[in-house]
Design an enzyme around this catalytic site. Structure first.
Site, PDB file in Angstrom:
ATOM      1  CG  LEU A 177       2.624  23.276 -10.215  1.00  0.00           C
ATOM      2  CD1 LEU A 177       4.057  23.412  -9.715  1.00  0.00           C
ATOM      3  CD2 LEU A 177       1.650  23.720  -9.134  1.00  0.00           C
ATOM      4  NE  ARG A 198       3.246  28.256 -11.652  1.00  0.00           N
ATOM      5  CZ  ARG A 198       4.321  27.522 -11.897  1.00  0.00           C
ATOM      6  NH1 ARG A 198       4.655  27.249 -13.140  1.00  0.00           N
ATOM      7  NH2 ARG A 198       5.054  27.069 -10.916  1.00  0.00           N
ATOM      8  CE1 TYR A 226      -4.261  27.800  -2.395  1.00  0.00           C
ATOM      9  CE2 TYR A 226      -3.872  29.419  -4.102  1.00  0.00           C
ATOM     10  CZ  TYR A 226      -4.728  28.790  -3.227  1.00  0.00           C
ATOM     11  OH  TYR A 226      -6.041  29.157  -3.184  1.00  0.00           O
ATOM     12  CD  GLU A 227      -1.829  25.938  -8.357  1.00  0.00           C
ATOM     13  OE1 GLU A 227      -0.934  25.258  -8.875  1.00  0.00           O
ATOM     14  OE2 GLU A 227      -2.936  25.470  -8.059  1.00  0.00           O
ATOM     15  N   GLY A 228       3.241  27.710  -6.919  1.00  0.00           N
ATOM     16  CA  GLY A 228       4.555  28.329  -7.097  1.00  0.00           C
ATOM     17  C   GLY A 228       4.502  29.748  -6.565  1.00  0.00           C
TER      18      GLY A 228
END
Length: 602
Positions: free
Chosen positions: A267, A271, A409-411
């Site tokens: 991730l 990011r 998304y991606e946290g």
């Protein structure tokens, strides 16, 4: 390229160490090879993606797969993969650049590309055994196979380690049997391989597995129907169900219980690449908006001549310039750190993992800042188009819908905001970033008598650089006092962490733009950078407003009495200009430039 170790600051140290403009990388520093790659990717995008936008919006999943195969033929899927595994073996900046310029045609293709090259391929490249890499990575790098990443579950989103999917070792010890459900799996409809995370027995942490998938021999894997989504409509997104799926024991990725670490590091890379994937969308949205504003007449005047529209054009262009400046600054730091580690004897795997992990704070900052800017850019694009912007017949409507997922998304951005401050505090506790010394120095400054001398700000951007240094004092003042007050319990104070993270984000983004502009003014001349100087000043002015607001919110949430009064006085001192910029003039100058060029031109 020669790497000067003394000039490479560690992740998070931008807050406490001065960065010189000569020590940062900018898009104007692209090598000839990188410029050729950029042109090749733009040409591919203009030929294979943008003319077919309507088909993507009509959920043509087969088109997404077809264009992915064409990208593979040109080597784009293997840019970051080492040559020994069928890739091009290019550096981190080149991988960012490819992700940047290939992503603007449609969010559908951008998502498929990012999921495959990032979280679908990189976990094997970075964590796989030599046998796993030889077996799988060449197929992924050449597009013979496509990859997917199966982490999220109905009950495990941001809390990724709480997944219920299980992996049970067979009686003969030769395989694992996986049972469970995953959701929101990008590329599920056409992938041949998934990185699947499952829990073995009562392990604290999940474990990663490489799971092959052949629709003709599904091995207990079934797919849900394609999800109908707000945006990224031709990105294949399905639920995946595992019912006694047998996976060879040698397909465990890294060690038992290492899955959470794999997920988090994948991730980190995702990011910063997501930030890159938003950049050209901002540029193209700005170009589309200014072309329309120049052509559209109201009251016998092009609407681009109206001040209300100039505000929008100026700020859209400014945010794109700033995002680009910060993204490539961080990318080169990562590339240099990887090169340093390889020079000191690390393997490619170790060097890349540690290189990206070093700048995890910057990766989270960029993910938040650029994903929010691209959404704002698309929103203002719709507004410039007026009623036409709300119609599917114009490109703004799809751009707005596609941009919306980037904040999730991606946290999620909320998770990333808390992460960047939390990671910085942890780095300080490990001694990797000295926050305590500078924070104590700020406390001494607060107790002392401020200087009433008028500083000399005759040098280019000298007041702006001094202001950034003061904003860093605001963060140190707030974060230092909060850590003292709450200690390890700080992570429970989410609203405080979110406010502190906004201060941190604005510092990094503003400083990146100022340093890029200063570097280019030194080598190309100030006259060539007039609008870039204006954008750097405009962004900083707005960053100061945000820092002042978030600093006040933070201080009054945990400080009382004399301490509160002293910190609020410090905040006022650290956010005060000597010479306030005329932001109306700055916006007009930027807008006139994009108007005259009829495009984003920086």
């Amino acid at each position: 390229m020669e790497t000067k170790q003394k000039d490479i600051i560690r992740g998070g140290q931008f807050l406490v160490k001065e960065t010189l403009c000569d020590d940062i990388f900018t898009p104007e520093d692209f090598s000839e090879e990188q410029k050729m790659m950029k042109e090749a990717v733009i040409e591919f995008n203009d030929r294979e993606i943008i003319p077919h936008k309507a088909r993507f919006e009509a959920k043509d999943y087969a088109l997404t797969e077809e264009v992915m195969r064409k990208a593979a033929e040109l080597g784009f899927l293997g840019v970051s993969v080492p040559e020994e595994y069928g890739g091009l073996g290019m550096g981190f900046v080149s991988t960012m650049l490819t992700c940047d310029y290939i992503s603007s045609g449609t969010g559908s293709f951008s998502t498929a590309f990012g999921a495959h090259t990032g979280i679908g391929t990189m976990p094997i490249t970075l964590y796989g055994t030599e046998e796993q890499k030889q077996k799988y990575v060449p197929k992924l790098a050449t597009g013979e196979w496509f990859g997917a990443y199966a982490l999220t579950e109905p009950g495990a989103g941001s809390d990724a380690n709480s997944g219920k999917t299980t992996a049970k070792l067979s009686d003969d010890g030769k395989s694992y049997v996986i049972n469970g459900q995953k959701m929101w799996i990008s590329n599920a409809g056409f992938c041949s391989l998934m990185i699947v995370f499952a829990r073995i027995e009562d392990d604290k942490n999940i474990t990663g597995f490489i799971v092959e998938f052949d629709k003709n021999s599904p091995n207990g894997i079934t797919l849900g129907e394609e999800e109908h989504k707000l945006g990224i409509r031709a990105s294949s997104t399905r639920q995946v169900f595992f019912n006694d799926t047998v996976v060879p024991a040698e397909n465990m990725l890294a060690g038992r219980g290492e899955g959470f670490k794999i997920a988090m590091n994948a991730l980190n890379i995702g990011r910063i690449k997501l930030a890159a994937a938003c950049l050209d969308s901002e540029r193209r949205i700005t170009t589309t908006a200014v072309k329309y504003a120049n052509e559209r007449k109201q009251f016998k005047t092009p609407i681009s001549d109206f001040g209300a529209i100039k505000v929008k054009l100026a700020e859209m262009a400014t945010n794109a310039y700033v995002g680009e400046s910060a993204s490539y600054r961080a990318a080169k730091n990562i590339e240099d750190r990887i090169a340093m580690r390889q020079a000191s004897g690390n393997t490619h795997q170790e060097a890349e993992l540690k290189g990206v992990e070093e700048y995890a704070i910057e990766c989270s900052i960029l993910k938040v800042a650029v994903s929010e800017d691209v959404q704002h850019c698309a929103d203002e694009g719709i507004q410039i188009f007026g009623g036409m912007g709300f119609s599917e017949d114009t490109p703004m409507e799809a751009a707005w819908r596609d941009a919306r997922i980037a904040r999730i998304y991606e946290g999620t951005n909320e998770i990333n905001r808390m992460l960047c401050v939390g990671m910085l505090v942890k780095k300080a506790m490990k001694g990797h970033v000295d926050l305590l010394g500078p924070a104590m120095k700020v406390q001494e400054d607060l107790m002392g008598i401020p200087s009433f001398d008028t500083p000399d700000y005759s040098a280019l951007l000298s007041e702006e650089k001094a202001m950034v240094a003061k904003l860093k004092k605001v963060f140190l003042m707030v974060a230092g006092a909060a850590v003292q007050k709450f200690g390890p319990a700080l992570e429970e104070h989410q609203q405080l962490l979110m406010a502190a993270s906004d201060i941190l984000i604005e510092i990094y983004m503003a400083e990146s733009a100022i340093l890029r502009t200063e570097k280019n003014a030194k080598r190309f001349g100030e006259d060539s950078q007039k609008e870039q100087i204006a954008m750097s000043k405009l962004y900083l002015y707005q960053a100061v407003d945000i820092v002042e607001k978030k600093g006040k919110e933070s201080i009054i949430s945990f400080a009382e009495g004399d301490e509160q009064r002293m910190m609020l006085m410090g905040l006022k001192r650290f956010t005060k200009y000597v010479n306030y910029p005329d932001i109306v003039d700055l916006r007009n100058e930027i807008a006139e430039k994009v108007k005259s060029e009829n495009k984003y031109c920086f």
